[in-house]
Write an enzyme that holds these catalytic residues in place. Sequence first.
Site, PDB file in Angstrom:
ATOM      1  N   ARG A   2       0.846  -1.187   0.000  1.00 41.88           N
ATOM      2  CA  ARG A   2       0.000   0.000   0.000  1.00 41.88           C
ATOM      3  C   ARG A   2       0.888   1.246   0.000  1.00 41.88           C
ATOM      4  O   ARG A   2       1.995   1.224   0.524  1.00 41.88           O
ATOM      5  CB  ARG A   2      -0.900   0.026   1.250  1.00 41.88           C
ATOM      6  CG  ARG A   2      -2.025  -0.984   1.201  1.00 41.88           C
ATOM      7  CD  ARG A   2      -2.916  -0.901   2.419  1.00 41.88           C
ATOM      8  NE  ARG A   2      -2.242  -1.343   3.616  1.00 41.88           N
ATOM      9  CZ  ARG A   2      -1.744  -0.564   4.557  1.00 41.88           C
ATOM     10  NH1 ARG A   2      -1.862   0.759   4.463  1.00 41.88           N
ATOM     11  NH2 ARG A   2      -1.140  -1.061   5.608  1.00 41.88           N
ATOM     12  N   TYR A  58      -1.302  -3.362  -7.084  1.00 44.29           N
ATOM     13  CA  TYR A  58      -1.145  -4.108  -5.831  1.00 44.29           C
ATOM     14  C   TYR A  58      -2.467  -4.177  -5.057  1.00 44.29           C
ATOM     15  O   TYR A  58      -3.216  -3.195  -4.980  1.00 44.29           O
ATOM     16  CB  TYR A  58      -0.055  -3.462  -4.955  1.00 44.29           C
ATOM     17  CG  TYR A  58      -0.030  -4.070  -3.568  1.00 44.29           C
ATOM     18  CD1 TYR A  58       0.590  -5.306  -3.365  1.00 44.29           C
ATOM     19  CD2 TYR A  58      -0.680  -3.467  -2.509  1.00 44.29           C
ATOM     20  CE1 TYR A  58       0.551  -5.903  -2.112  1.00 44.29           C
ATOM     21  CE2 TYR A  58      -0.723  -4.056  -1.261  1.00 44.29           C
ATOM     22  CZ  TYR A  58      -0.107  -5.275  -1.071  1.00 44.29           C
ATOM     23  OH  TYR A  58      -0.158  -5.870   0.163  1.00 44.29           O
ATOM     24  N   LYS A  60      -9.588  -2.440   1.526  1.00 44.84           N
ATOM     25  CA  LYS A  60      -9.238  -1.332   2.421  1.00 44.84           C
ATOM     26  C   LYS A  60     -10.006  -0.056   2.068  1.00 44.84           C
ATOM     27  O   LYS A  60     -10.460   0.678   2.951  1.00 44.84           O
ATOM     28  CB  LYS A  60      -7.739  -1.062   2.370  1.00 44.84           C
ATOM     29  CG  LYS A  60      -6.879  -2.271   2.716  1.00 44.84           C
ATOM     30  CD  LYS A  60      -7.157  -2.824   4.084  1.00 44.84           C
ATOM     31  CE  LYS A  60      -6.096  -3.841   4.496  1.00 44.84           C
ATOM     32  NZ  LYS A  60      -6.418  -4.436   5.801  1.00 44.84           N
ATOM     33  N   HIS A 120     -10.674  -2.804  11.354  1.00 47.77           N
ATOM     34  CA  HIS A 120      -9.568  -3.646  10.879  1.00 47.77           C
ATOM     35  C   HIS A 120      -9.383  -4.786  11.885  1.00 47.77           C
ATOM     36  O   HIS A 120      -8.422  -4.791  12.641  1.00 47.77           O
ATOM     37  CB  HIS A 120      -8.311  -2.776  10.777  1.00 47.77           C
ATOM     38  CG  HIS A 120      -7.173  -3.403  10.042  1.00 47.77           C
ATOM     39  ND1 HIS A 120      -5.871  -2.984  10.225  1.00 47.77           N
ATOM     40  CD2 HIS A 120      -7.115  -4.381   9.125  1.00 47.77           C
ATOM     41  CE1 HIS A 120      -5.069  -3.690   9.443  1.00 47.77           C
ATOM     42  NE2 HIS A 120      -5.795  -4.550   8.765  1.00 47.77           N
ATOM     43  N   SER A 169      -1.271  -4.014  10.451  1.00 46.31           N
ATOM     44  CA  SER A 169      -0.897  -4.903   9.358  1.00 46.31           C
ATOM     45  C   SER A 169       0.362  -5.686   9.706  1.00 46.31           C
ATOM     46  O   SER A 169       1.297  -5.148  10.292  1.00 46.31           O
ATOM     47  CB  SER A 169      -0.642  -4.095   8.088  1.00 46.31           C
ATOM     48  OG  SER A 169      -1.866  -3.590   7.622  1.00 46.31           O
ATOM     49  N   CYS A 182       0.797  -7.975  11.890  1.00 42.89           N
ATOM     50  CA  CYS A 182       1.002  -8.195  13.321  1.00 42.89           C
ATOM     51  C   CYS A 182       0.215  -9.385  13.843  1.00 42.89           C
ATOM     52  O   CYS A 182       0.041  -9.533  15.050  1.00 42.89           O
ATOM     53  CB  CYS A 182       0.652  -6.945  14.104  1.00 42.89           C
ATOM     54  SG  CYS A 182       1.824  -5.604  13.824  1.00 42.89           S
ATOM     55  N   ASP A 211      -9.474 -10.133   8.633  1.00 43.97           N
ATOM     56  CA  ASP A 211      -8.921  -8.785   8.411  1.00 43.97           C
ATOM     57  C   ASP A 211      -9.900  -7.655   8.736  1.00 43.97           C
ATOM     58  O   ASP A 211      -9.480  -6.620   9.231  1.00 43.97           O
ATOM     59  CB  ASP A 211      -8.457  -8.653   6.959  1.00 43.97           C
ATOM     60  CG  ASP A 211      -7.521  -7.474   6.740  1.00 43.97           C
ATOM     61  OD1 ASP A 211      -6.508  -7.365   7.461  1.00 43.97           O
ATOM     62  OD2 ASP A 211      -7.814  -6.631   5.865  1.00 43.97           O
ATOM     63  N   ARG A 239       1.886 -11.978  -0.917  1.00 43.93           N
ATOM     64  CA  ARG A 239       0.536 -12.260  -0.428  1.00 43.93           C
ATOM     65  C   ARG A 239      -0.120 -13.407  -1.187  1.00 43.93           C
ATOM     66  O   ARG A 239       0.220 -13.694  -2.329  1.00 43.93           O
ATOM     67  CB  ARG A 239      -0.339 -11.010  -0.604  1.00 43.93           C
ATOM     68  CG  ARG A 239       0.129  -9.813   0.202  1.00 43.93           C
ATOM     69  CD  ARG A 239      -0.686  -9.645   1.452  1.00 43.93           C
ATOM     70  NE  ARG A 239      -0.094  -8.641   2.349  1.00 43.93           N
ATOM     71  CZ  ARG A 239      -0.690  -8.229   3.462  1.00 43.93           C
ATOM     72  NH1 ARG A 239      -1.861  -8.715   3.813  1.00 43.93           N
ATOM     73  NH2 ARG A 239      -0.115  -7.351   4.241  1.00 43.93           N
TER      74      ARG A 239
HETATM   75  P1  GTP Z   1      -2.524  -7.785   7.406  1.00 45.37           P
HETATM   76  O1  GTP Z   1      -3.103  -8.911   6.614  1.00 45.37           O
HETATM   77  O2  GTP Z   1      -1.489  -7.004   6.676  1.00 45.37           O
HETATM   78  O3  GTP Z   1      -3.547  -6.866   7.993  1.00 45.37           O
HETATM   79  O4  GTP Z   1      -1.672  -8.457   8.616  1.00 45.37           O
HETATM   80  P2  GTP Z   1      -2.046  -9.566   9.703  1.00 45.37           P
HETATM   81  O5  GTP Z   1      -2.352  -8.853  10.981  1.00 45.37           O
HETATM   82  O6  GTP Z   1      -3.048 -10.529   9.194  1.00 45.37           O
HETATM   83  O7  GTP Z   1      -0.666 -10.328   9.944  1.00 45.37           O
HETATM   84  P3  GTP Z   1      -0.296 -11.890   9.841  1.00 45.37           P
HETATM   85  O8  GTP Z   1      -1.202 -12.785  10.625  1.00 45.37           O
HETATM   86  O9  GTP Z   1      -0.137 -12.234   8.419  1.00 45.37           O
HETATM   87  O10 GTP Z   1       1.127 -11.918  10.586  1.00 45.37           O
HETATM   88  C1  GTP Z   1       2.260 -11.499   9.967  1.00 45.37           C
HETATM   89  C2  GTP Z   1       3.509 -11.798  10.756  1.00 45.37           C
HETATM   90  O11 GTP Z   1       3.301 -11.898  12.160  1.00 45.37           O
HETATM   91  C3  GTP Z   1       4.166 -13.092  10.317  1.00 45.37           C
HETATM   92  O12 GTP Z   1       5.528 -12.829  10.151  1.00 45.37           O
HETATM   93  C4  GTP Z   1       3.923 -14.020  11.474  1.00 45.37           C
HETATM   94  O13 GTP Z   1       4.909 -14.988  11.553  1.00 45.37           O
HETATM   95  C5  GTP Z   1       3.929 -13.075  12.658  1.00 45.37           C
HETATM   96  N1  GTP Z   1       3.136 -13.613  13.786  1.00 45.37           N
HETATM   97  C6  GTP Z   1       1.816 -13.876  13.805  1.00 45.37           C
HETATM   98  N2  GTP Z   1       1.430 -14.369  14.995  1.00 45.37           N
HETATM   99  C7  GTP Z   1       2.545 -14.399  15.764  1.00 45.37           C
HETATM  100  C8  GTP Z   1       2.789 -14.795  17.117  1.00 45.37           C
HETATM  101  O14 GTP Z   1       1.915 -15.211  17.853  1.00 45.37           O
HETATM  102  N3  GTP Z   1       4.071 -14.670  17.562  1.00 45.37           N
HETATM  103  C9  GTP Z   1       5.079 -14.205  16.771  1.00 45.37           C
HETATM  104  N4  GTP Z   1       6.288 -14.117  17.280  1.00 45.37           N
HETATM  105  N5  GTP Z   1       4.880 -13.833  15.494  1.00 45.37           N
HETATM  106  C10 GTP Z   1       3.636 -13.918  15.001  1.00 45.37           C
HETATM  107 MN    MN Z   2      -3.915 -10.722   7.263  1.00 51.85          MN
HETATM  108 MN    MN Z   3      -5.085  -5.755   7.007  1.00 52.13          MN
END
Ligand code: GTP
Ligand code: MN
Ligand code: MN
Length: 607
Positions: free
Chosen positions: A81, A220, A229, A249, A271, A273, A296, A388
């Site tokens: 983004r 993208y 979004k 979100h 994002s 996280c 999401d 992605r």
């Molecule tokens: P968006 O789709 O961009 O909104 O992000 P999201 O919040 O869905 O993030 P996603 O679940 O894809 O997590 C992305 C990153 O966080 C990856 O690198 C994961 O390995 C890491 N991650 C997720 N859960 C954990 C956790 O419980 N512990 C740790 N250490 N890392 C985590």
């Molecule tokens: Mn996600």
């Molecule tokens: Mn998101």
Amino acid sequence: MAQSPIAGLHPAPTRHAELVAWVERIASLTKPDRVHWCDGSEAEKAAIVADLIDKGTLRALDPVKRPGSYYAASDPRDVARVESRTFICPADPKDAGPTNNWAEPTEMRARLDGLFDGCMVGRTMYVVPFCMGPLGSEISALGVEITDSGYVAVSMGIMTRMGKDALDALGEDGVFVPAVHTLGAPLADGQADVPWPCNEDKWIVHFPETREIWSYGSGYGGNALLGKKCYALRIASVMARDEGWLAEHMLILKLTDPQDRVKYVAAAFPSACGKTNLAMLQPSIPGWKAETVGDDIAWMRFGDDGRLYAVNPEAGFFGVAPGTSRNTNKNALETLATNTVFTNVALTADNDVWWEGLTKEAPEGLTNWKGQLHDPASGEPAAHPNARFAAPAAQCPTIAPEWEDPKGVPIDAILFGGRRASAVPLVTEAFDWEHGVFLGSTVASEGTAAAENKVGELRRDPFAMLPFCGYNMGDYFAHWLAMGKKSDPAKLPRFYFVNWFRKGSDGKFVWPGFGDNARVLKWISERLNGEAEAVRTPVGHVPTREALDLDGLDLSEADLATLLDVDVEVWTEEASRIPAFFETFGDRMPKTLWDQHKALEQRLSSA
Ligand code: GTP
Ligand code: MN
Ligand code: MN
């Protein structure tokens, strides 16, 4: 009516006069070679995919290992983004607020008119009707995206309820959000196309007052799949403010305890996280079951019974690939087994996909996302960190049976979180709704590859909505406070703040995370039942050592102290950084949140 010079413009498969007039207007501005109204059929998808394969945009993956799945590599300048090019354009800049880019709407319209003039020359214009949320749900809403990207049309087919059903739902005069997208790459007569057309110049523009979206120059996902979004968060947050609901979100998770008691949890993390991971969590503790409703976005409104009901407006997952593995998220991997579009991952020698974290070792003969032979010694990742997948939600093995229930699911708990190496405990329970809104308003996280800010740098991301709130965030906080007065406090969800990312002195994550996050969900669920113990600290209720199920975990007493103890000195410093952020909202900042800050300082100084 005279035959349009543009092939496919007539006859339109709808009697919605306003929609037809809008499509004609956009066609005459953008001047595509032809117009295609998407019906969402399999045959249509096959035809668009064949054309994209022909152009080199998509590559079919191995039909046995990865049936119905495709690989795309973007232009290296089009991988995330673009927040610096994202605009919210109400008449009054104060209504966009200090966290959004604003431009004067008349000037912006003039600029867009220039940019969109002839922008689709040589291309097909797809008209993509879509429904955000289950068809027929009172919480759902309709939109139509016009795009000159087949990749976008196909991806919208995965991510939304797209095609004839949505068009039928519009009827002859239904309300829809008009969204125009162009790659900004017209083709002159005889000019050869490139696999990933886009433009150096990018504009992602929202007019909240007329509920319109205009997107220029990027292919993208977050910039181009306008249902996501742009609509389901930025425009929908404005609709939600005006109509008394919430567009957030947030993932939505169903949690069932060993006694078959169900809790529904919504969680807002910035994002990259951990939303997609938590939404598909495989609990490590026996007897607990987690199911997925959304990963999401959540649209929520109060039901007649006074409870807050949530639907997932999307039909697919657009998730971060790197880091996704059998160990961390096996349910995501199973979701991606078929019918998935992968973007900016690496390609294996046998025509499958790979990314960092999928397996320990990179296989031999990988092609990286830039199309070169991957050299592990280079230190460069084979997949882009923001690579992605787009996959149908229905394929998720843990999808909850009620995920498409038009009524939505009643939310029991709302979680906030972010990447915080220090200060923030594993889990904190808010004292009440107002304190919960205060916690949400102060969310901060270390930067990730999903956005443009520096990786590792701390930034405020209230409610994980900083890049997605379509209006002044001071007003947004006030809206959340007002929502808490709409129902009986006993029926409101409770708020929690979680942090999976605390680091020890060795720089490693202290908490194992992923499936073990179920231990935190267990405590939350037991709190909601009035069963689990907590310590009252200045920042909220934190679990006692005994209340948290740590069976089978290898955590030292020092680790537990890092995870659960509230350091008054560190928190005094943390609290002292809040006013500078609140001040940016000036007179739009609700006094209630200033009072919450004062109360936090008082609790800290008397601790
Ligand atoms: P968006 O789709 O961009 O909104 O992000 P999201 O919040 O869905 O993030 P996603 O679940 O894809 O997590 C992305 C990153 O966080 C990856 O690198 C994961 O390995 C890491 N991650 C997720 N859960 C954990 C956790 O419980 N512990 C740790 N250490 N890392 C985590
Ligand atoms: Mn996600
Ligand atoms: Mn998101």
